[in-house]
Design an enzyme around this catalytic site. Sequence first.
Site, PDB file in Angstrom:
ATOM      1  N   GLU A 100       0.748  -1.216  -0.069  1.00 22.68           N
ATOM      2  CA  GLU A 100       0.113  -0.094   0.022  1.00 22.68           C
ATOM      3  C   GLU A 100       0.878   1.358  -0.050  1.00 22.68           C
ATOM      4  O   GLU A 100       2.010   1.222   0.630  1.00 22.68           O
ATOM      5  CB  GLU A 100      -0.684  -0.008   1.190  1.00 22.68           C
ATOM      6  N   ASP A 104      -3.732   5.633   6.194  1.00 23.87           N
ATOM      7  CA  ASP A 104      -4.410   6.991   6.639  1.00 23.87           C
ATOM      8  C   ASP A 104      -5.268   6.305   7.936  1.00 23.87           C
ATOM      9  O   ASP A 104      -4.899   6.322   8.859  1.00 23.87           O
ATOM     10  CB  ASP A 104      -4.959   7.704   5.493  1.00 23.87           C
ATOM     11  N   LYS A 132       0.288   7.382   8.935  1.00 19.45           N
ATOM     12  CA  LYS A 132      -0.029   8.791   9.675  1.00 19.45           C
ATOM     13  C   LYS A 132      -0.888   8.079  11.032  1.00 19.45           C
ATOM     14  O   LYS A 132      -1.993   8.006  11.118  1.00 19.45           O
ATOM     15  CB  LYS A 132      -1.151   9.391   8.751  1.00 19.45           C
ATOM     16  N   VAL A 154       0.482  14.324   1.706  1.00 16.24           N
ATOM     17  CA  VAL A 154       1.531  14.017   1.117  1.00 16.24           C
ATOM     18  C   VAL A 154       1.261  13.621  -0.113  1.00 16.24           C
ATOM     19  O   VAL A 154       0.399  13.003  -0.559  1.00 16.24           O
ATOM     20  CB  VAL A 154       2.555  13.157   1.593  1.00 16.24           C
TER      21      VAL A 154
HETATM   22  P1  IMP Z   1      -7.052   4.853   4.326  1.00 18.02           P
HETATM   23  O1  IMP Z   1      -8.174   3.720   3.846  1.00 18.02           O
HETATM   24  O2  IMP Z   1      -7.772   6.057   5.243  1.00 18.02           O
HETATM   25  O3  IMP Z   1      -6.069   4.244   5.026  1.00 18.02           O
HETATM   26  O4  IMP Z   1      -6.605   5.401   3.070  1.00 18.02           O
HETATM   27  C1  IMP Z   1      -5.649   5.017   2.195  1.00 18.02           C
HETATM   28  C2  IMP Z   1      -5.726   5.736   1.063  1.00 18.02           C
HETATM   29  O5  IMP Z   1      -6.018   6.876   0.878  1.00 18.02           O
HETATM   30  C3  IMP Z   1      -4.346   5.556   0.370  1.00 18.02           C
HETATM   31  O6  IMP Z   1      -4.083   4.172  -0.179  1.00 18.02           O
HETATM   32  C4  IMP Z   1      -4.261   6.869  -0.305  1.00 18.02           C
HETATM   33  O7  IMP Z   1      -4.627   6.316  -1.578  1.00 18.02           O
HETATM   34  C5  IMP Z   1      -5.216   7.809   0.011  1.00 18.02           C
HETATM   35  N1  IMP Z   1      -4.410   8.722   0.928  1.00 18.02           N
HETATM   36  C6  IMP Z   1      -4.478   8.993   2.239  1.00 18.02           C
HETATM   37  N2  IMP Z   1      -3.745   9.996   2.717  1.00 18.02           N
HETATM   38  C7  IMP Z   1      -2.948  10.550   1.624  1.00 18.02           C
HETATM   39  C8  IMP Z   1      -2.100  11.511   1.304  1.00 18.02           C
HETATM   40  O8  IMP Z   1      -1.466  12.244   2.533  1.00 18.02           O
HETATM   41  N3  IMP Z   1      -1.670  11.640  -0.035  1.00 18.02           N
HETATM   42  C9  IMP Z   1      -2.270  10.798  -0.985  1.00 18.02           C
HETATM   43  N4  IMP Z   1      -2.922   9.959  -0.733  1.00 18.02           N
HETATM   44  C10 IMP Z   1      -3.490   9.689   0.454  1.00 18.02           C
HETATM   45 MG    MG Z   2      -4.292   4.115  -2.054  1.00 20.20          MG
END
Ligand code: IMP
Ligand code: MG
Length: 179
Positions: A100, A104, A132, A154
């Site tokens: 991945e 986030d 994060k 980012v």
């Molecule tokens: P999660 O499901 O909240 O963990 O989100 C993960 C997905 O959100 C990542 O695979 C990214 O595609 C996108 N994402 C989350 N934060 C960022 C960031 O700071 N920059 C770019 N993409 C992000």
């Molecule tokens: Mg992604």
Amino acid sequence: MTNDERPPVLIGEERIRARVGELAAEISRDFAGAEGLLVVGVLRGAFIFLADLVRRITVPLAVDFVATSHYGSGTAASGHVSLLADVRCDLAGRPVLLVEDILDTGHTLEFLQRHFRGRGPSRLRTCALVRKPARLRAGVTADYVGFEIPDVWVVGYGLDCDERWRGLPYIGVAPKAAP
Ligand code: IMP
Ligand code: MG
């Protein structure tokens, strides 16, 4: 920030290169002797990280991809993740490493772990370039993590902000606040 301005550096090329080498070494040790390792990248953000990582993993491997999307404009904030494209390989009995870009909230990883476990891999390990911690749901983590970063948006090294800046060679901070 104007359109021409490049995002400020958060993690430079040299640090990324060194850390990818460490992760690849660790993964190579952990999967030493494993037959049929399948490395699965999550499109699109992980494509550059995956390309660098597989070139430095010493275990024989195959590569495949999945694509996910989140409903609504807020990135995964709602927790609704869906699969846009699945792997083409059979995962049954194979060791799998899921790669991945970012952890986030962790919804995407949780979703993919559930999805892949159902396919009966002999082993499932997860790797994320950055994490994060401030936003991550309790109990969600990856087995291999490149960098911990603050709660900023980012870009670069595969990561985008509305499709911009994926091709930057470093990880920079975009002006957009995280949703
Ligand atoms: P999660 O499901 O909240 O963990 O989100 C993960 C997905 O959100 C990542 O695979 C990214 O595609 C996108 N994402 C989350 N934060 C960022 C960031 O700071 N920059 C770019 N993409 C992000
Ligand atoms: Mg992604």
